[in-house]
Design an enzyme around this catalytic site. Structure first.
Site, PDB file in Angstrom:
ATOM      1  N   HIS A   1       0.836  -1.213   0.000  1.00 20.18           N
ATOM      2  CA  HIS A   1       0.000   0.000   0.000  1.00 20.18           C
ATOM      3  C   HIS A   1       0.868   1.260   0.000  1.00 20.18           C
ATOM      4  O   HIS A   1       2.087   1.213   0.191  1.00 20.18           O
ATOM      5  CB  HIS A   1      -0.950   0.002   1.201  1.00 20.18           C
ATOM      6  CG  HIS A   1      -0.254   0.006   2.545  1.00 20.18           C
ATOM      7  ND1 HIS A   1       0.324   1.128   3.095  1.00 20.18           N
ATOM      8  CD2 HIS A   1      -0.059  -1.001   3.449  1.00 20.18           C
ATOM      9  CE1 HIS A   1       0.845   0.832   4.277  1.00 20.18           C
ATOM     10  NE2 HIS A   1       0.621  -0.464   4.512  1.00 20.18           N
TER      11      HIS A   1
ATOM     12  N   CYS B   1       3.164  -4.938   6.671  1.00 19.56           N
ATOM     13  CA  CYS B   1       2.774  -4.546   5.317  1.00 19.56           C
ATOM     14  C   CYS B   1       3.967  -3.960   4.564  1.00 19.56           C
ATOM     15  O   CYS B   1       4.945  -3.507   5.164  1.00 19.56           O
ATOM     16  CB  CYS B   1       1.643  -3.526   5.362  1.00 19.56           C
ATOM     17  SG  CYS B   1       0.045  -4.223   5.849  1.00 19.56           S
TER      18      CYS B   1
END
Length: 256
Positions: free
Chosen positions: A216, A232
Site C-alpha cells: 500500500h 505490510c
C-alpha cells in the site's frame, strides 16, 4: 501733618537705600537669570534654572535628559561586539529535539533495472533485506521501487497472490494491533479510518491472499527504505499508483 512728613521721608529714604544696596544671600537671584531653551519641542520654552553657571543675560541650550538606564545601555553598546550582546549561554538556551530526517535516499526512487531471474512478467518480488520491490517486465528487465517493510518482530516471507485492489482504501486496524500500539506506544488507533491523504494506507492497496498484509501507499514517504511497518509493504503514493496500474489480480507476489 507736619509730624507725618518726616516719617514718610524717612521711609522713602530707606526704600531708595534698599534699591541701591547690593544683593544679599537671602535674595533669590544674585544676577540676571539666563533664558534656558530646550531642544525638545514638547517641553516648555523657558526652563527652570539649574545649578550651572551661565553668562549674564546669555542663552543656554539644555539637552533632553536621558534616563540613567538608557545611557548605560547606549554606552555599553559602543564597546560590546554584537556577538557579546546577543550571546545566550548553553545552559539558558532551550533544548530543541532534532526532527527526524525526512530525506529519501535517491536509490529508492523508481528505475528500470536488469533482471535475469526465472519469474514470468507480472510477478512481484520483494526483497525485505535490501528494501526493494521488483515488478518483472520481461525481456530481461524489471521495474524497481523502494519500499518500507515490517519492523523487527513483524517481518515475514512467503508467496501470496493479489486477491483485491483498492483506491484510497479505508483502514481498519486489527484488534491485536490496536492493543499492541496502545500498550507499547501509548497511542490510540481508530477502529476505522476513511480513505484519504491522512490515511496510513495511502492512495492504493494491493491485498495479499487471505492475510492481513498489503502492498500500500503511505502518508509518511520519508519512511521508505526503513523497517517500520507492522508487516505490510509500504510505498510512496506515486509509486504504488504506478504499480497498481501494472499489477493484475491473481499476480504472484514473492516476499524474501
Amino acid at each position: 501733618m507736619k509730624k507725618l512728613l518726616p516719617v514718610l521721608l524717612s521711609g522713602a529714604a530707606l526704600s531708595l537705600a534698599a534699591l541701591s544696596a547690593p544683593a544679599t544671600a537671602g535674595d533669590r537671584y544674585g544676577q540676571r537669570p539666563p533664558v534656558v531653551l530646550s531642544p525638545d519641542l514638547s517641553a516648555p520654552w523657558v526652563m527652570q534654572l539649574g545649578g550651572q553657571a551661565a553668562p549674564r543675560g546669555g542663552i543656554v541650550y539644555r539637552a533632553k535628559p536621558q534616563p540613567q538606564r538608557a545611557r548605560a545601555v547606549q554606552q555599553r553598546s559602543l564597546f560590546a561586539s554584537p556577538r557579546q550582546v546577543t550571546r545566550v549561554s548553553a545552559a539558558a538556551a532551550p533544548r530543541v529535539k532534532p526532527a527526524p530526517a525526512r530525506q529519501l535516499d535517491p536509490k529508492f526512487l523508481p528505475q528500470t533495472v536488469a533482471y535475469n531471474g526465472g519469474e514470468k512478467p507480472g510477478t512481484i518480488i520483494i526483497d525485505t533485506n535490501d528494501r526493494f520491490l521488483y515488478f518483472v517486465l520481461g525481456d530481461g528487465q524489471a521495474r524497481r521501487y523502494g519500499v518500507g517493510v515490517g519492523k523487527e518482530g513483524h517481518a515475514w516471507s512467503g508467496t501470496e497472490r493479489i486477491t483485491r485492489k483498492a483506491e484510497w482504501p479505508d483502514w481498519r486496524p486489527p484488534a491485536e494491533m490496536i492493543k499492541r500500539v496502545r500498550e507499547q506506544e501509548g497511542r490510540i488507533l481508530p477502529v476505522h479510518m476513511k480513505g484519504g491523504p491522512e490515511n496510513p494506507l495511502g492512495a492504493r492497496a494491493l491485498y495479499l491472499g487471505s492475510t492481513l498484509y498489503r502492498i500500500h501507499g503511505t502518508n509518511q514517504p520519508w519512511t521508505i527504505g526503513r523497517a517500520v511497518s507492522s508487516g505490510c509493504i509500504r510505498m510512496r503514493n506515486e509509486d504504488v499508483t504506478e504499480l497498481y496500474e501494472r499489477a493484475q489480480i491473481g499476480a504472484k507476489v514473492i516476499v524474501i
